[in-house]
Enzyme design. Structure first.
Site, mmCIF file in Angstrom:
data_model
loop_
_atom_site.group_PDB
_atom_site.id
_atom_site.type_symbol
_atom_site.label_atom_id
_atom_site.label_comp_id
_atom_site.label_asym_id
_atom_site.label_seq_id
_atom_site.Cartn_x
_atom_site.Cartn_y
_atom_site.Cartn_z
ATOM 1 N N ASN A 48 76.140 -10.409 32.688
ATOM 2 C CA ASN A 48 76.833 -8.969 33.204
ATOM 3 C C ASN A 48 77.847 -8.118 33.431
ATOM 4 O O ASN A 48 78.722 -7.440 34.227
ATOM 5 C CB ASN A 48 75.794 -7.265 33.079
ATOM 6 C CG ASN A 48 74.838 -7.219 31.560
ATOM 7 O OD1 ASN A 48 75.268 -7.329 30.831
ATOM 8 N ND2 ASN A 48 73.620 -8.003 31.874
ATOM 9 N N CYS A 49 79.247 -9.884 33.100
ATOM 10 C CA CYS A 49 80.114 -9.749 34.726
ATOM 11 C C CYS A 49 81.330 -10.073 33.789
ATOM 12 O O CYS A 49 81.727 -10.754 32.746
ATOM 13 C CB CYS A 49 80.031 -11.295 35.743
ATOM 14 S SG CYS A 49 80.720 -11.261 37.088
ATOM 15 N N GLY A 50 82.737 -9.313 34.457
ATOM 16 C CA GLY A 50 83.551 -10.161 34.278
ATOM 17 C C GLY A 50 83.896 -11.413 33.554
ATOM 18 O O GLY A 50 84.907 -12.132 32.538
ATOM 19 N N THR A 87 81.607 -13.542 32.750
ATOM 20 C CA THR A 87 80.642 -13.982 32.137
ATOM 21 C C THR A 87 81.328 -15.276 30.906
ATOM 22 O O THR A 87 80.680 -16.192 30.433
ATOM 23 C CB THR A 87 79.276 -13.311 31.829
ATOM 24 O OG1 THR A 87 78.538 -12.831 32.763
ATOM 25 C CG2 THR A 87 78.541 -13.335 30.295
#
Length: 198
Positions: A74-76, A78
């Site tokens: 759930n990361c920018g 990803t």
């Protein structure tokens, strides 16, 4: 496991996010080993607990470069999973990639090992190994592989720990830590490709 609405937005925005970070220099540092330091501790003695319940010795990859990356779903960053898969295929037989999912940064990896594996396969076509979820930051619960990567007394020169998800550590064919790449450095950037080909 399909993508959530947030994950779809992050995937869509990733190219813009990457260009912005490149232009501003945010999270784009690269640290390189300059003196061919011999690691005091041998990375090939490391056994990794994989998220499918098996154990894997890094000794199996002796003679190839290894890229070790701490990851989150759930990361920018990803969408770099897709680039990591592309990189592995680009250097098939010469480079191995292994991801270490971690919930260390803003709780961006809350999934179970099974959920993470399903997410990576379904949404990014990942075929490289995933370690069991663990911690990559300094502290008593730090994964032993990341202890080696981030402690000079083990790897010979580097104390830099991941500042965020998708930090990348490149290991040479003979088990030396060659370079550390910040999260914003794309796995398929010219800097990464040059380091692998070098």
């Amino acid at each position: 496991m399909g993508m959530t609405g947030r994950q779809k937005v992050l995937k869509t925005l990733y190219p813009i996010f990457s260009v912005f970070n490149y232009l501003t220099g945010r999270g784009t540092s690269i640290r390189r080993e300059k003196n061919a330091a011999i690691p005091p501790s041998n990375i090939y003695e490391m056994i990794v607990d994989l998220n499918n319940g098996t154990r894997f010795s890094l000794d199996n990859w002796k003679g190839k470069k290894i890229l070790i990356v701490n990851t989150a779903s759930n990361c920018g960053y990803t969408p770099q999973y897709e680039e990591l898969q592309e990189l592995k295929e680009m250097f098939e037989g010469r480079l191995e990639v292994i991801a270490f999912p971690a919930n260390d940064f803003k709780e961006q990896e809350k999934g179970t090992d099974d959920e993470i594996a399903s997410f990576c396969r379904k949404n990014y076509g990942v075929t490289f190994p995933l370690a069991s979820k663990s911690s990559v930051k300094h502290g008593p619960g730090q994964n032993p592989v990341f202890q080696w990567l981030t402690q000079k007394e083990r790897n010979g020169w580097n104390n830099f720990q991941p500042p965020w998800n998708f930090s990348k550590y490149l290991i040479s064919e003979d088990g030396r830590l060659l370079a550390c790449f910040d999260p914003s450095v794309s796995p398929i950037s010219k800097e990464m490709l040059q380091a692998i080909e070098g």
